[in-house]
Scaffold this active site. Structure first.
Site, mmCIF file in Angstrom:
data_model
loop_
_atom_site.group_PDB
_atom_site.id
_atom_site.type_symbol
_atom_site.label_atom_id
_atom_site.label_comp_id
_atom_site.label_asym_id
_atom_site.label_seq_id
_atom_site.Cartn_x
_atom_site.Cartn_y
_atom_site.Cartn_z
ATOM 1 C CG ASP A 83 1.531 14.166 -9.352
ATOM 2 O OD1 ASP A 83 1.337 12.919 -9.598
ATOM 3 O OD2 ASP A 83 2.464 14.880 -10.109
ATOM 4 C CG ASN A 126 2.497 7.259 -15.006
ATOM 5 O OD1 ASN A 126 1.279 7.244 -14.029
ATOM 6 N ND2 ASN A 126 3.209 7.940 -14.172
#
Lengths: 430, 316
Positions: A305, A92
């Protein structure tokens, strides 16, 4: 410091008995007690735990596009300081990593930075828009050799598109890493849905929004005989569903983040967006369940993450803030604290959850290997007896959104080696 | 009292009763020819409104002016949510201007909490309504209104009917009324009750008709017709039939029971015009009481050193 020959003196491979480990020419030459230095650079590792270099399946390096938050250079330096020798860079970015050109760019940036190997993740759909498959084959065939595909940050919510993606990646042994978040159930959602979200007036993020997608994807994976990886599992129900899918023999793997192993939703009561993350922090019962799932292997790996954000995106009201928190430099400490010190995992298990298995899921052949002669010298030396109060300013990351700020965490990464070359020496970038 | 008023939960029973007693003293001011005290002379109160709310802004403005404070109205349309100036920069600006108190209305739950705790400003922060979180001065003025009509609230039954899920008024009222010893029943369709409401230490009901005959106070909440589009209820008409307060339902109430509404009302939706305008309705009085309660809050938070009611002769 010579990188040709290094003798690691007195380390405990996988936390076992002390041994000497000789690195030569980028590989492990010999492992046994009482090796002669013979002119090699000696690293005194008395009492340190020796693990294979960690592999992160879920890292946001933000480049290209958000170089104000992180670059491949800074993010991989932070990774090395956390004991990682390979990271998977999420798709992303801006532009999105949905073409061979972008994934090759990220891969090359990783090579030139040299702090750890960067394995780009390819987007499942063009622009993460969830409408049309990206050129998954082109990314797989590129120099970056992409094997993990994810629209992370967004869920591939369309069941047909998810089915096709799962089917299509079979051609090149790929895996679809799903960000499980039913979009309609989480419109405007801000934190875990429960009594606290009601009291704080923050729109709730129900566990079912995660669990429903995981259940569907497990069934789809079984139906088409493909590989599914579930990103950042955060609820007790998700653990149960994955346990059930695995009992069926389906090819499903899952990850949990360090923050979901430690932090709970009551931190939202501060309204400090440092604790705003997707998926949200959950309850104590969920934390217990993901720990148990990681211990029994239902959850295969820990993935950070790591999500850097510039200061202004967190220095604001909760609803306006970005989702995400840093994780690379604290991951091993959090796993020690929540799992090893709690008696739930051994150091050999940690090597499995943070190196061997993530490398296997990502099809990263040179990482996650045993500590044995002839294997690539991707290694980390870790001092579990150290402890520190987390100070965000000490990070190599460009960002400071560290949710452990002010917490005392155990352990310290002392040395990291990438193919025999130190990337971290005495806790500092080499 | 704490330095800020962010949540009704910030108020102990003693704090809340002090506000009510102070408001009672200050309310008498409304009946005097000169409605002004010098208590906050030289102090600056900023009304920082990121959301339109003319009635709340005017109420705070009147309260501050009657205490002789300097009032700055700052209507920051375009919050940081719409990428205008950030809450932080606005706070730094107000700090530089020397605000003593910031009265903030914001669409984001927790924005006043951030303003008070993020280190951007040293001012006292008063929450004038944040998102779907709280509206503590509304709860205080509601409690004040009940108190004037019913006396002590211990054991009194208050029914709060309507869109509890999205209501900051309901949250603050539930907290404050429990602190003051009242029994609270939240009445709404199941879709408009928050998850976890069981832990709020209040009763809940889906059936308004079973609750009304026992209530001492009925507080109707505004329900936005747009909620229909998000499937919280099927139609406006169905909502009105099942949860609206009309003359037929009003007839079930005890003689002393009062009807309240925080405004703005949607007449014909949650309340019919004949109920809103009936003798049971204290809706207009709530507005008057709002000024007195906000005066009391400003006075107490900004540490007015002398008893509130004694200095009017200096002013006159």
């Amino acid at each position: 410091m010579s990188t040709d020959r290094t003798l690691i003196r007195g380390a405990r491979p996988l936390g076992g008995d002390a041994a000497d480990v000789l690195l030569r020419g980028g590989v492990i030459a010999e492992v046994r007690a009482g090796l002669d230095a013979e002119g090699a650079t000696v690293v005194d590792a008395d009492g340190l735990v020796l693990l294979p270099g960690l592999v992160d399946l879920h890292t946001h390096l933000r480049e290209p596009g958000r170089e104000d938050a992180e670059t491949v250079e800074t993010g991989t330096r932070a990774a090395a300081l956390g004991g990682f020798t390979a990271v998977h860079a999420m798709a992303n970015t801006d532009p999105v990593a949905d073409t061979a050109g972008v994934v090759e760019q990220v891969w090359r940036l990783g090579q030139s930075a040299g702090h750890c190997d960067v394995r780009p993740v390819g987007a499942v759909t063009i622009g993460l828009a969830g409408q049309q498959l990206a050129e998954l084959g082109a990314m797989a065939d590129s120099a970056a050799a992409v094997r993990v595909f994810s629209d992370d940050g967004r869920c591939v919510s369309d069941a047909v598109l998810m089915r096709r993606a799962l089917e299509y990646v079979k051609a090149f042994d790929g895996v679809v890493a799903q960000h499980a978040q039913e979009p309609r159930l989480t419109e405007g959602a801000q934190m875990n849905e429960g009594e606290l979200s009601g009291r704080l007036g923050l729109r709730g993020w129900p566990a079912v929004a995660e669990e429903a997608i995981i259940a569907r994807d497990c069934l789809l994976t079984a139906h088409v005989g493909s590989r599914l990886h579930v990103c950042h599992v955060s609820t007790a129900g998700s653990v149960e569903i994955i346990r059930w899918a695995k009992s069926k023999g389906w090819n499903v793997t899952a990850e949990v983040t360090p923050h979901h192993l430690l932090l709970t939703d009551d931190l939202a009561a501060t309204y400090d967006p440092l604790y705003k993350v997707n998926p949200p922090l959950r309850t104590h019962a969920d934390v217990e369940a993901v720990r148990a799932g990681l211990a029994d292997g239902t959850i295969d790996v820990v993935a950070t993450d790591h999500a850097p954000h510039p200061h202004e995106d967190k220095d604001c009201e909760w609803a306006a803030a970005a989702f995400g928190m840093l994780g690379l430099e604290t991951a091993l400490s959090v796993v020690q604290h929540t799992m090893v010190d709690a008696g739930l995992l051994t150091w050999a298990d940690v090597a499995d959850r943070m190196s061997r298995t993530p490398a296997r899921i990502g099809r990263v052949s040179e990482h996650g290997r045993p500590i044995a002669a002839g294997e690539p010298a991707n290694l980390v030396l870790y001092d579990p007896s150290a402890s520190r109060v987390v100070e965000p300013g000490e990070s190599a990351s460009l960002s400071r959104n560290n949710p452990y700020t002010g917490l005392e965490l155990p352990g310290r990464v002392v040395h990291t080696f990438l193919r025999g070359t130190p990337t971290v020496h005495e806790g500092k970038p080499a | 009292m704490k330095r800020h008023l962010l949540s009704a939960a910030d108020l102990s029973r003693d704090d809340a009763e002090l506000v009510l007693r102070t408001a009672e003293e200050l309310r008498s001011l409304a009946d005097r020819p000169i409605k002004k005290l010098p208590a906050l002379r030289g102090r600056t109160v900023v009304n920082l409104f990121f959301e339109d709310s003319t009635r709340t802004r005017i109420s705070f403005e009147a309260a501050a002016k009657r205490l002789s404070a300097d009032v700055i109205n700052f209507a920051a349309k375009g919050s940081s949510l719409s990428k205008g100036e950030s809450l932080k920069d606005t706070a730094l600006t107000l700090e530089a201007m020397g605000a003593d108190a910031i009265v903030v209305r914001h669409a984001a739950s927790g924005a006043p909490h951030r303003l008070a705790t993020a280190g951007w400003t040293g001012s006292s922060v008063i929450n004038a309504g944040d998102g779907t979180h709280e509206h503590p001065t509304q709860a205080l003025l509601d409690a004040f209104t009940m108190w004037r009509h019913l006396g002590a609230l211990d054991g009194r039954r208050v029914a709060i009917v309507g869109d509890v899920l999205h209501s900051r008024v309901a949250r603050s009222n539930a907290l404050l009324l429990r602190t003051l010893g009242a029994e609270v029943t939240l009445v709404a369709p199941p879709t408009l009750l928050p998850v976890g409401v069981d832990g709020w230490n209040v009763e809940t009901s889906y059936d308004v008709d079973s609750v009304l005959p026992k209530a001492d106070v009925v507080m109707m909440l505004r329900v936005q017709g747009e909620r229909m589009n998000a499937s919280y209820f099927p139609t406006v008409r169905e909502y009105s039939r099942r949860y609206g307060l009309d003359a037929r339902r009003m007839a079930q109430l005890q003689d002393h029971t009062i009807v309240m509404h925080p405004g703005p009302m949607v007449r014909g939706m949650e309340i019919t015009a004949d109920v809103a305008d009936s003798s049971r309705s204290v809706i207009v009085e709530q507005v008057t009481n709002g000024v007195a309660v906000r005066m009391a809050v400003l006075y107490l938070l900004l540490g007015g050193s002398e008893p509130a009611g004694t200095t009017e002769r200096d002013a006159a």
